[in-house]
Design a protein around this motif. Sequence first.
Motif, short mmCIF file in Angstrom:
data_model
loop_
_atom_site.label_atom_id
_atom_site.label_comp_id
_atom_site.label_asym_id
_atom_site.label_seq_id
_atom_site.Cartn_x
_atom_site.Cartn_y
_atom_site.Cartn_z
N MET A 1 48.58 47.84 61.83
CA MET A 1 49.91 48.56 61.81
C MET A 1 50.82 47.78 62.72
SD MET A 1 50.86 52.43 63.42
CE MET A 1 50.93 51.55 64.99
N LYS A 2 52.03 47.76 62.26
CA LYS A 2 53.18 47.14 62.95
C LYS A 2 54.19 48.09 63.21
CE LYS A 2 56.11 45.65 59.36
NZ LYS A 2 56.91 44.71 58.90
N ILE A 3 54.92 47.83 64.48
CA ILE A 3 55.85 48.85 64.85
C ILE A 3 57.25 48.28 64.74
CG2 ILE A 3 56.99 49.81 66.75
CD1 ILE A 3 54.28 49.95 68.36
N ASP A 4 58.02 49.19 63.90
CA ASP A 4 59.19 48.71 63.33
C ASP A 4 60.36 49.48 63.98
OD1 ASP A 4 61.29 47.16 62.04
OD2 ASP A 4 60.19 47.14 60.25
N VAL A 5 61.64 49.19 63.59
CA VAL A 5 62.86 49.95 64.15
C VAL A 5 63.33 50.95 62.90
CG1 VAL A 5 65.06 49.77 65.03
CG2 VAL A 5 63.38 48.21 65.64
N ALA A 6 63.53 52.19 63.27
CA ALA A 6 64.57 52.75 62.24
C ALA A 6 65.63 53.40 62.82
CB ALA A 6 63.64 54.14 61.78
N PHE A 7 66.73 53.45 62.22
CA PHE A 7 67.90 53.71 62.68
C PHE A 7 68.29 55.11 62.09
CE2 PHE A 7 68.90 49.19 61.54
CZ PHE A 7 68.61 48.70 62.83
N GLN A 8 68.89 56.12 63.08
CA GLN A 8 69.58 57.17 62.61
C GLN A 8 70.87 57.38 63.12
OE1 GLN A 8 67.68 60.69 64.13
NE2 GLN A 8 68.27 62.11 62.52
N LYS A 9 71.94 57.76 62.29
CA LYS A 9 73.34 57.96 62.37
C LYS A 9 73.68 58.93 63.49
CE LYS A 9 75.16 58.46 58.40
NZ LYS A 9 75.99 58.60 57.36
N ILE A 10 74.69 58.73 64.54
CA ILE A 10 75.31 59.64 65.29
C ILE A 10 76.75 59.65 64.90
CG2 ILE A 10 76.07 60.35 67.57
CD1 ILE A 10 73.34 58.58 68.74
N VAL A 11 77.24 60.74 64.50
CA VAL A 11 78.54 61.01 63.88
C VAL A 11 79.55 61.44 64.78
CG1 VAL A 11 77.39 60.73 61.65
CG2 VAL A 11 78.29 62.93 62.46
N ASP A 12 81.01 61.13 64.61
CA ASP A 12 82.05 61.67 65.24
C ASP A 12 82.21 63.11 64.78
OD1 ASP A 12 85.18 62.46 65.30
OD2 ASP A 12 84.79 61.14 67.05
N THR A 13 82.46 64.15 65.42
CA THR A 13 82.45 65.61 64.71
C THR A 13 83.77 65.66 64.10
OG1 THR A 13 81.43 66.57 66.90
CG2 THR A 13 82.85 67.89 65.71
N VAL A 14 84.88 65.11 64.41
CA VAL A 14 86.12 65.30 63.45
C VAL A 14 86.12 64.54 62.27
CG1 VAL A 14 88.58 64.83 63.51
CG2 VAL A 14 87.55 66.06 65.71
N THR A 15 85.90 63.27 62.28
CA THR A 15 86.09 62.15 61.23
C THR A 15 84.90 62.09 60.49
OG1 THR A 15 85.25 60.37 62.56
CG2 THR A 15 87.75 60.97 62.56
N GLY A 16 83.60 62.39 60.91
CA GLY A 16 82.31 62.10 60.20
C GLY A 16 81.94 60.70 60.27
#
Length: 242
Positions: A1-16
């Motif tokens: 097994m290898k360890i990798d990076v996943a990305f999750q968005k954080i968004v602006d409440t007003v603009t999305g």
Amino acid sequence: MKIDVAFQKIVDTVTGRAVAYELLARGVEEETGRVLTPGAFAGRPGGSKWEDIDLCMLSTLSLKLDQIPRGVAISVNVAPETILDERYWARFIEWIDYFAERHDADVIVEISERMHVPESDIAEVISTLHNAGALVALDDYGTASSSEERLMSHQWDICKLDYRPIMRPERDKIAQMVVRYCDRRGIKTVLEGLETRADLLLIDRIAANWNQGFVYGYPFLSQPVENQRLFPALSPWEMTPC
């Protein structure tokens, strides 16, 4: 097994609009391609150590930094095990300094509210991260272990509130109070745990600056890098490879 990076968005409440990507550790079984969350491989006998995972994530990110859109912040977590080991902590700070110099947007380091570290040590950790060029976020606020003292005693830049459905009946009013307090202190706020479009109807009255959750997209694995070296040598001590 290898360890990798996943990305999750954080968004602006007003603009999305995406204002940051949180980096999440994922284990990938090389034989099957199955993707595992840290609960399946981290911090247990025979599994990967959290401090190794922290450094592995930053090492991997250094090869994939161009996958983050320009002007979008990166947000990384740090485990208490990393902070409490001088060697790992020194290396972690070197990486933060590296990204602060090379990335064209903010570098955020998230410290969990669940971290059982003396408040005097937390203050020193925040100061060290600020000196390395990072913003510092109090993560998981609103859980059973939440402490007003921890929120109010330190120079936080961001407060991330746990707003998962299971937490909401008792946390709604607290969330509004925390957001108002943070607004007065110039601390940005993030509601975490938004899962459905119906959730978005609940958040207007809280008015946090940013939001995060599955409703904006599930975490996705970063793209592979040709000839990727997943863990640079960190002598003089041996690390678990990614």
